[in-house]
Write a protein that holds these residues in place. Structure first.
Motif, mmCIF file in Angstrom:
data_model
loop_
_atom_site.group_PDB
_atom_site.id
_atom_site.type_symbol
_atom_site.label_atom_id
_atom_site.label_comp_id
_atom_site.label_asym_id
_atom_site.label_seq_id
_atom_site.Cartn_x
_atom_site.Cartn_y
_atom_site.Cartn_z
ATOM 1 N N GLY A 1 -83.172 57.123 64.005
ATOM 2 C CA GLY A 1 -82.728 58.297 64.745
ATOM 3 C C GLY A 1 -83.729 59.425 64.657
ATOM 4 O O GLY A 1 -83.592 60.449 65.331
ATOM 5 N N CYS B 1 -80.272 49.787 64.772
ATOM 6 C CA CYS B 1 -79.877 50.954 63.981
ATOM 7 C C CYS B 1 -78.816 50.536 62.969
ATOM 8 O O CYS B 1 -77.829 49.882 63.326
ATOM 9 C CB CYS B 1 -79.315 52.049 64.889
ATOM 10 N N LYS C 1 -75.835 51.443 60.323
ATOM 11 C CA LYS C 1 -74.786 52.439 60.147
ATOM 12 C C LYS C 1 -74.120 52.228 58.790
ATOM 13 O O LYS C 1 -73.838 51.099 58.399
ATOM 14 C CB LYS C 1 -73.755 52.279 61.264
ATOM 15 N N ASP D 1 -75.152 57.643 60.497
ATOM 16 C CA ASP D 1 -74.567 56.958 61.647
ATOM 17 C C ASP D 1 -75.606 56.742 62.741
ATOM 18 O O ASP D 1 -76.802 56.976 62.544
ATOM 19 C CB ASP D 1 -73.356 57.719 62.190
ATOM 20 N N GLU D 2 -75.133 56.306 63.896
ATOM 21 C CA GLU D 2 -76.025 55.874 64.976
ATOM 22 C C GLU D 2 -76.234 56.927 66.058
ATOM 23 O O GLU D 2 -76.956 56.676 67.031
ATOM 24 C CB GLU D 2 -75.459 54.606 65.620
ATOM 25 N N LYS D 3 -75.659 58.118 65.927
ATOM 26 C CA LYS D 3 -75.674 59.084 67.033
ATOM 27 C C LYS D 3 -77.086 59.498 67.433
ATOM 28 O O LYS D 3 -77.429 59.526 68.616
ATOM 29 C CB LYS D 3 -74.836 60.310 66.657
ATOM 30 N N ASN D 4 -77.916 59.863 66.451
ATOM 31 C CA ASN D 4 -79.286 60.257 66.775
ATOM 32 C C ASN D 4 -80.080 59.089 67.365
ATOM 33 O O ASN D 4 -80.883 59.263 68.289
ATOM 34 C CB ASN D 4 -80.008 60.786 65.530
ATOM 35 N N GLU E 1 -78.971 56.605 69.114
ATOM 36 C CA GLU E 1 -78.562 56.383 70.508
ATOM 37 C C GLU E 1 -79.254 57.374 71.432
ATOM 38 O O GLU E 1 -79.755 56.995 72.501
ATOM 39 C CB GLU E 1 -77.041 56.504 70.623
ATOM 40 N N ARG E 2 -79.283 58.629 71.025
ATOM 41 C CA ARG E 2 -79.917 59.662 71.846
ATOM 42 C C ARG E 2 -81.423 59.436 71.977
ATOM 43 O O ARG E 2 -81.994 59.569 73.068
ATOM 44 C CB ARG E 2 -79.644 61.039 71.226
ATOM 45 N N LYS F 1 -82.502 56.287 74.260
ATOM 46 C CA LYS F 1 -82.410 56.519 75.708
ATOM 47 C C LYS F 1 -83.682 57.153 76.255
ATOM 48 O O LYS F 1 -84.057 56.917 77.409
ATOM 49 C CB LYS F 1 -81.206 57.409 76.013
ATOM 50 N N VAL G 1 -76.361 48.282 67.101
ATOM 51 C CA VAL G 1 -75.924 48.965 65.886
ATOM 52 C C VAL G 1 -75.348 47.952 64.902
ATOM 53 O O VAL G 1 -74.499 47.135 65.267
ATOM 54 C CB VAL G 1 -74.871 50.047 66.202
ATOM 55 N N ASP H 1 -73.389 47.640 61.298
ATOM 56 C CA ASP H 1 -72.619 48.346 60.269
ATOM 57 C C ASP H 1 -72.697 47.545 58.969
ATOM 58 O O ASP H 1 -72.142 46.454 58.872
ATOM 59 C CB ASP H 1 -71.175 48.498 60.728
#
Length: 326
Positions: A10, A32, A34, A39-42, A44-45, A48, A56, A58
């Motif tokens: 991320g 990524c 988790k 987590d995976e939020k960064n 994912e952003r 893209k 992802v 876990d």
């Protein structure tokens, strides 16, 4: 077609490493990881922005067991970076066959982190992971021995980089060149690198053997206090935080609120709290209420539908500093 798996945290470096390999016409799939601590939020952003597929994984439970007793120890806080990277690489190695990929990419830069990204640490990660011959570090590859991927011609070594040290000027220039604009600061992402969170986690691991996911989630919020081994006190700082903590309340928790003044939501986590812990929780609740300057206030506390009251003098700074987990 040659295909690679990119371990994506991320952050900026891992995305630049993936993009560098994409530029050689190689298909790259982001992986990524988790856990309870990141987590995976960064990821994912960031993925893209370079049009990269992201998967992802876990591995929360396995990762937490390693965090408790890492083979190569913790860093400055509770971050077991060497063991963590090795575990991720081991998992990524198992995914090579699933995704029909040829090798693994990481965003590590030699010398960027003195403890976990020196030559010795990078070598240890390769050996510990069990898939060292399949790992390529594109951003600092020219500072490291040539890999099988480079020797065989899968990757053009001349198009890889020789970044080293803590300066990020080259990475920022690459980000601008490739139009990667939305990226987090280098320090963000993993809760285990945060001193406050790490102190609370150390306390939890020392005092409790069977730790739930809820307890790990609660470590992210509020002020935490320890009076004795049997239980812990959690006191919220804001109304927004109180709303989050409310959703994490369990049936065995004791809930404290000041009766006549606005104040925080406080919990005692743990079975059969002592009278000392109940009094301490009431004093802490009073300390952060609008009645903090009163000689005595009434604090209500309940478990389920059973409610009681206790009258206390709000705790002073000496009392608070004596039991807070900083």
């Amino acid at each position: 077609m040659t295909r690679a798996l990119a371990m994506v945290s991320g952050g900026l470096d891992s995305i630049l490493a993936a993009k560098l390999i994409q530029e050689q016409g190689i298909e790259v799939i982001g992986i990524c990881f988790k856990s309870y601590f990141f987590d995976e939020k960064n990821a994912e952003r960031m993925s893209k922005q370079i049009d990269m597929r992201l998967e992802v994984v876990d591995f929360s439970e396995e990762h937490f067991e390693m965090v408790k007793k890492p083979k190569h120890g913790h860093g400055k806080n509770m971050n077991p970076c060497i063991d963590c990277h090795a575990m991720m690489m081991t998992h990524a190695g198992r995914l090579l066959e699933k995704f029909d990929a040829d090798f693994i990419i990481t965003g590590e830069v030699l010398g960027q982190r003195p403890m976990s990204q020196n030559k010795g640490a990078l070598s240890t990660v390769l050996k510990t992971s069990g898939v060292g011959e399949k790992i390529l570090r594109p951003l600092c590859a020219k500072n490291l021995p040539e890999t099988e991927m480079e020797k065989s011609g899968l990757v053009d070594r001349e198009k890889l980089m020789d970044i080293k040290g803590r300066s990020r000027k080259i990475q920022m220039a690459l980000a601008e060149q490739w139009n990667v604009k939305d990226y987090p600061s280098p320090a963000g992402g993993c809760k285990l690198t945060e001193p406050g969170y790490s102190n609370r986690l150390k306390d939890l691991v020392v005092n409790k053997e069977d730790i739930s996911e809820r307890e790990l989630e609660l470590l992210k919020y509020a002020r935490h206090y320890r009076i004795d081994e049997s239980c812990k006190i959690i006191c919220t700082r804001t109304a927004e935080e109180a709303e989050i903590v409310k959703k994490l309340i369990a049936s065995d928790d004791l809930i404290f609120l000041v009766r006549d003044f606005n104040g925080p939501l406080t919990l005692i986590i743990g079975e059969n709290p002592s009278e000392k812990s109940i009094e301490a929780a009431a004093k802490i609740t009073g300390r952060y209420s609008k009645g903090r300057d009163k000689e005595a206030i009434v604090v209500k506390y309940r478990k389920g539908i059973v409610e009681n009251e206790i009258t206390v003098k709000p705790g002073d700074d000496e009392f608070i500093n004596g039991c807070i987990l900083k």
